[in-house]
Enzyme design. Structure first.
Site, PDB file in Angstrom:
ATOM      1  N   CYS A 177      35.215  35.297  34.295  1.00 41.18           N
ATOM      2  CA  CYS A 177      34.783  34.356  33.254  1.00 41.18           C
ATOM      3  C   CYS A 177      35.458  33.000  33.412  1.00 41.18           C
ATOM      4  CB  CYS A 177      35.133  34.899  31.887  1.00 41.18           C
ATOM      5  SG  CYS A 177      34.427  36.501  31.563  1.00 41.18           S
ATOM      6  N   ARG A 228      34.130  31.899  41.304  1.00 37.57           N
ATOM      7  CA  ARG A 228      34.965  32.968  40.756  1.00 37.57           C
ATOM      8  C   ARG A 228      34.154  34.218  40.449  1.00 37.57           C
ATOM      9  NH1 ARG A 228      39.714  30.451  38.032  1.00 37.57           N
ATOM     10  NH2 ARG A 228      39.683  32.165  36.579  1.00 37.57           N
ATOM     11  N   TRP A 281      31.528  37.234  33.125  1.00 41.01           N
ATOM     12  CA  TRP A 281      31.567  38.387  34.029  1.00 41.01           C
ATOM     13  C   TRP A 281      31.682  39.597  33.106  1.00 41.01           C
ATOM     14  CZ3 TRP A 281      35.340  42.127  35.466  1.00 41.01           C
ATOM     15  CH2 TRP A 281      35.076  42.793  36.672  1.00 41.01           C
ATOM     16  N   ASN A 329      37.490  34.164  27.262  1.00 39.10           N
ATOM     17  CA  ASN A 329      37.865  34.944  28.450  1.00 39.10           C
ATOM     18  C   ASN A 329      38.897  35.963  27.992  1.00 39.10           C
ATOM     19  OD1 ASN A 329      36.395  33.173  29.947  1.00 39.10           O
ATOM     20  ND2 ASN A 329      38.134  32.294  31.063  1.00 39.10           N
ATOM     21  N   GLY A 330      38.849  37.161  28.553  1.00 38.83           N
ATOM     22  CA  GLY A 330      39.836  38.169  28.173  1.00 38.83           C
ATOM     23  C   GLY A 330      39.162  39.356  27.519  1.00 38.83           C
ATOM     24  N   GLU A 351      43.204  47.638  54.486  1.00 41.08           N
ATOM     25  CA  GLU A 351      42.553  46.343  54.275  1.00 41.08           C
ATOM     26  C   GLU A 351      41.153  46.337  54.918  1.00 41.08           C
ATOM     27  OE1 GLU A 351      42.868  43.975  52.400  1.00 41.08           O
ATOM     28  OE2 GLU A 351      41.922  42.258  53.318  1.00 41.08           O
ATOM     29  N   LYS A 389      37.702  45.723  52.875  1.00 45.31           N
ATOM     30  CA  LYS A 389      36.734  44.668  53.224  1.00 45.31           C
ATOM     31  C   LYS A 389      35.345  45.269  53.389  1.00 45.31           C
ATOM     32  CE  LYS A 389      38.508  41.845  52.343  1.00 45.31           C
ATOM     33  NZ  LYS A 389      39.849  41.545  52.000  1.00 45.31           N
ATOM     34  N   GLU A 416      33.856  46.476  50.033  1.00 47.37           N
ATOM     35  CA  GLU A 416      33.673  45.364  49.096  1.00 47.37           C
ATOM     36  C   GLU A 416      32.388  44.574  49.378  1.00 47.37           C
ATOM     37  OE1 GLU A 416      36.897  42.602  49.634  1.00 47.37           O
ATOM     38  OE2 GLU A 416      36.744  41.880  47.587  1.00 47.37           O
ATOM     39  N   HIS A 466      45.567  66.818  57.458  1.00 42.79           N
ATOM     40  CA  HIS A 466      45.931  67.398  56.159  1.00 42.79           C
ATOM     41  C   HIS A 466      44.784  67.327  55.167  1.00 42.79           C
ATOM     42  CE1 HIS A 466      50.004  67.936  57.537  1.00 42.79           C
ATOM     43  NE2 HIS A 466      50.016  66.680  57.962  1.00 42.79           N
ATOM     44  N   LYS A 525      36.126  36.628  41.842  1.00 43.00           N
ATOM     45  CA  LYS A 525      37.170  36.087  42.704  1.00 43.00           C
ATOM     46  C   LYS A 525      38.540  36.147  42.030  1.00 43.00           C
ATOM     47  CE  LYS A 525      38.770  34.177  46.388  1.00 43.00           C
ATOM     48  NZ  LYS A 525      38.980  35.133  47.504  1.00 43.00           N
TER      49      LYS A 525
HETATM   50  O1  M6R Z   1      44.138  36.544  43.479  1.00 42.37           O
HETATM   51  P1  M6R Z   1      44.822  37.828  43.870  1.00 42.37           P
HETATM   52  O2  M6R Z   1      45.328  37.821  45.248  1.00 42.37           O
HETATM   53  O3  M6R Z   1      45.897  38.219  42.867  1.00 42.37           O
HETATM   54  O4  M6R Z   1      43.692  38.937  43.751  1.00 42.37           O
HETATM   55  C1  M6R Z   1      43.979  40.291  43.903  1.00 42.37           C
HETATM   56  C2  M6R Z   1      42.721  41.098  44.208  1.00 42.37           C
HETATM   57  O5  M6R Z   1      41.814  40.998  43.141  1.00 42.37           O
HETATM   58  C3  M6R Z   1      42.035  40.601  45.491  1.00 42.37           C
HETATM   59  O6  M6R Z   1      42.902  40.601  46.570  1.00 42.37           O
HETATM   60  C4  M6R Z   1      40.821  41.492  45.816  1.00 42.37           C
HETATM   61  O7  M6R Z   1      41.242  42.761  46.157  1.00 42.37           O
HETATM   62  C5  M6R Z   1      40.018  40.846  46.944  1.00 42.37           C
HETATM   63  N1  M6R Z   1      38.702  40.526  46.477  1.00 42.37           N
HETATM   64  C6  M6R Z   1      39.844  41.712  48.132  1.00 42.37           C
HETATM   65  O8  M6R Z   1      39.143  41.047  49.135  1.00 42.37           O
END
Ligand code: M6R
Length: 608
Positions: free
Chosen positions: A2, A27, A72, A97-98, A481, A485, A488, A504, A603
């Site tokens: 948001c 965002r 959002w 927001n929140g 990671e 990716k 996501e 395991h 974001k």
């Molecule tokens: O802004 P930040 O680094 O604190 O954000 C943390 C996560 O929300 C962020 O890294 C998220 O996992 C990414 N979209 C992954 O690509």
């Protein structure tokens, strides 16, 4: 996530609100709206499309006082009726927001009192609460303060009233909000980038602040209701819009910016002959001399950077390190140690869980705090005693790429400086590491040259439903990671395991339809990893191996090898991240997903 923009001016504020929202688009949001006061009435425009659509719908709308929002969804599906602003009796408009935690209880009470709810949001209770206090003859400021006193949860809000064209009230608790100071006009926004076209003079609000904005003045009241002064700062952020240039997506552009982003982040160190604590702030030397352990708090990709750093810190600097997911740590009864350095890692510096984890650590008596962050004026940077800014430049794609590798570079610097402080680094080793850091951007550039091969490889993933990522030691977090990716942005279910853990349990998943992607650096665990890969192959699993030179892992039926140009020692996780980013990107292209704005994600995650 948001976004809020508000303005009170001598001119029509609608273009200011729309441009502000446009600058917050990256965002992530699913609907948008604005409300302005015009001739004693509220004009409301909302849309479930892009801000451009809201802009078209607002063509006839104007006013000198207004609030706007990108939403959002948390409470209630993305729809026009759930989009902000929310109105009470066509008289009070609120953007928020929140999350309001006690909204159900408030909603029941307000419904019983005759208020009619037209949305499923938690925000609408704020509008009705303000209205209920305003209707009793209170000013908009007092009515808002009274409403806020009844809320449990997190908020940044903007409030206007149809019959008060002279006032915009805003407040924050747990969500970021700042004021923009103009000449005979004032603004409010959740992110400074929204205001840069109109002012650089900003006031970052503190927890519990409530503000009354007029055209010529403003008053700030702290959490206790006392009027206070807050410093006006000049924002240093660049106002230039971020252009895609030759690239198809921001993610692709940001992957390619990594050599430069790393060079920028390492610039001050690489230009000097020795490593000094001062790069973390004036108090760093004294702090580093006083600590006996590190606690890293972060979310998502930033958490993965912390996991890599744990290996470095313990192996190179000989200092105990634990890494926790911020949203878990904040609610966990842990044992504090005043000699611990609490390191928060965040691209945005606004992640609600990381902020709350930092507050929790401080409340437990942790006084030594360090932020590693990409946004200089963000909350986390302001809340920590020490800081190291990654200089990746704005990251627009929701998938974090250059922010991650620059975080790793910053954490490596922290490791080396702590190693030096603690007598774990000889002068010769220091020079050797500096040499490797200087070489890092060009090493990353060479890995980027694998792009055409990876694009080809990605075609094999287009019809896959699942994928397994493997890594060992320092590279297990890189496998995590890579899996993050892929899931996501391509929506393929992906999991990562330390390769030794396969037998395991997860080995049961392996068959000919399960692609298994492995990071294979030429390090001390290579032979162990090779055995694990045999276990996969023996079960018919298809292997995709990113292998360093001289690993002697050869392509064969069911084994696809991507040859990495060189082995980078301790810096290897940075190099091995790049092909996994590219793989996720090209698989997402195959699947036709919205690469820069994947579904359901934002974001900056500014809610819990
Ligand atoms: O802004 P930040 O680094 O604190 O954000 C943390 C996560 O929300 C962020 O890294 C998220 O996992 C990414 N979209 C992954 O690509």
């Amino acid at each position: 996530m948001c976004g809020i923009v508000g303005a009170i001016a001598q001119r029509n504020v609608v273009p200011i609100l729309l441009e502000g929202l446009q600058r917050l688009e990256y965002r992530g949001y699913d609907s948008a709206g604005l409300a302005v006061v015009n001739s004693g009435q509220l004009q409301l425009v909302r849309s479930t499309g892009r801000v451009a659509e809201l802009s078209e719908k607002s063509a006839e709308t104007q006013g000198q006082l207004g609030i706007a929002h990108t939403r959002w969804a948390t409470h209630g599906v993305p729809s026009e009726r759930n989009a902000h602003p929310h109105l009470s009796n066509d008289h009070i408009a609120v953007v928020h927001n929140g999350i309001i935690e006690n909204y159900e209880e408030l909603r029941s009470r307000l419904t019983a009192g005759g208020y009619v709810f037209t949305s499923d949001t938690d925000t609408e209770v704020i509008a009705h609460l303000v209205h209920s206090h305003y209707a009793r003859g209170n000013s908009l400021l007092v009515a808002t303060q009274a409403a806020l006193a009844e809320l449990v949860g997190a908020y940044a809000i903007g409030v206007i009233a149809a019959d008060d064209p002279e006032r915009l009230i805003c407040a924050r608790r747990g969500s970021p909000l700042l004021l923009g100071v103009g000449i005979e006009e004032h603004f409010v926004a959740s992110d400074v980038s929204a205001l840069l076209p109109v002012t650089r003079q900003v006031v970052y609000l503190e927890e519990g602040d409530v503000v009354e904005l007029l055209r010529r003045s403003y008053r700030i009241f702290d959490a206790s209701g006392k009027q206070v002064e807050r410093t006006v700062q000049t924002s240093e952020l660049s106002n230039e819009s971020v252009e895609l240039g030759q690239y198809r997506h921001y993610m692709q552009k940001e992957i390619h910016e990594q050599p430069q982003a790393l060079a920028n982040t390492l610039e001050s160190v690489c230009n000097s002959q020795s490593l000094v604590p001062g790069i973390f702030g004036a108090e760093a030397a004294a702090t580093f001399a006083d600590i006996d352990s590190i606690l890293i708090l972060a979310c998502g990709t930033s958490h993965h950077a912390g996991l890599v750093a744990r290996y470095w810190l313990e192996a190179i600097a000989g200092i105990r390190c634990s890494v926790e997911i911020a949203s878990e740590y904040r609610y966990r009864a842990s044992v504090p140690n005043p000699k611990t350095l609490v390191v928060v890692i965040s691209q945005s510096g606004e992640t609600a869980d990381t902020q709350a984890a930092l507050s929790h650590a401080k409340a437990q008596g942790h006084g030594h705090t360090l932020a590693i962050c990409n946004v200089p004026e963000s909350a986390l940077v302001r809340l920590c005693k020490l800081r190291l800014l990654t200089r990746a430049g704005p990251e627009i794609g929701v998938a974090s790429t250059k922010a991650f590798t620059t975080q790793l570079a910053a954490l490596f610097l922290l490791t080396l400086i702590l190693a030096k402080t603690r007598g774990h680094l000889t002068g010769q080793q220091e020079q050797q590491y500096l040499h490797e850091l200087r070489h890092l951007p060009s090493a990353v550039q060479k890995v980027l040259d694998l792009e055409p091969q990876i694009a080809k490889l990605a075609e094999r993933f287009a019809n896959k439903q699942h994928a397994l990522f493997l890594g060992r030691g320092l590279h297990y977090p890189i496998a995590l990671e890579g899996a993050l990716k892929l899931k996501e942005i391509s929506y393929i279910h992906a999991e990562a395991y330390p390769a030794g853990e396969l037998k395991h349990g997860p080995l049961a998943l392996v068959d000919k339809d399960m692609p298994v992607i492995s990071v294979a650096p030429n390090d001390a665990l290579l032979e162990k990893l090779k055995s694990n890969l045999q276990e996969v192959r023996a079960r018919g699993g298809e292997l995709y191996v990113f292998a360093d030179a001289d690993t002697h892992i050869h392509a064969a039926d069911g084994i696809h090898i991507m040859q990495m140009p060189e082995h980078a020692g301790y810096l290897s996780p940075i190099l091995h991240t790049i092909p996994l980013q590219l793989l996720a990107y090209y698989v997402a292209l195959q699947k036709g997903t919205d690469v820069d704005k994947p579904r359901n994600l934002a974001k900056s995650v500014t809610v819990e």
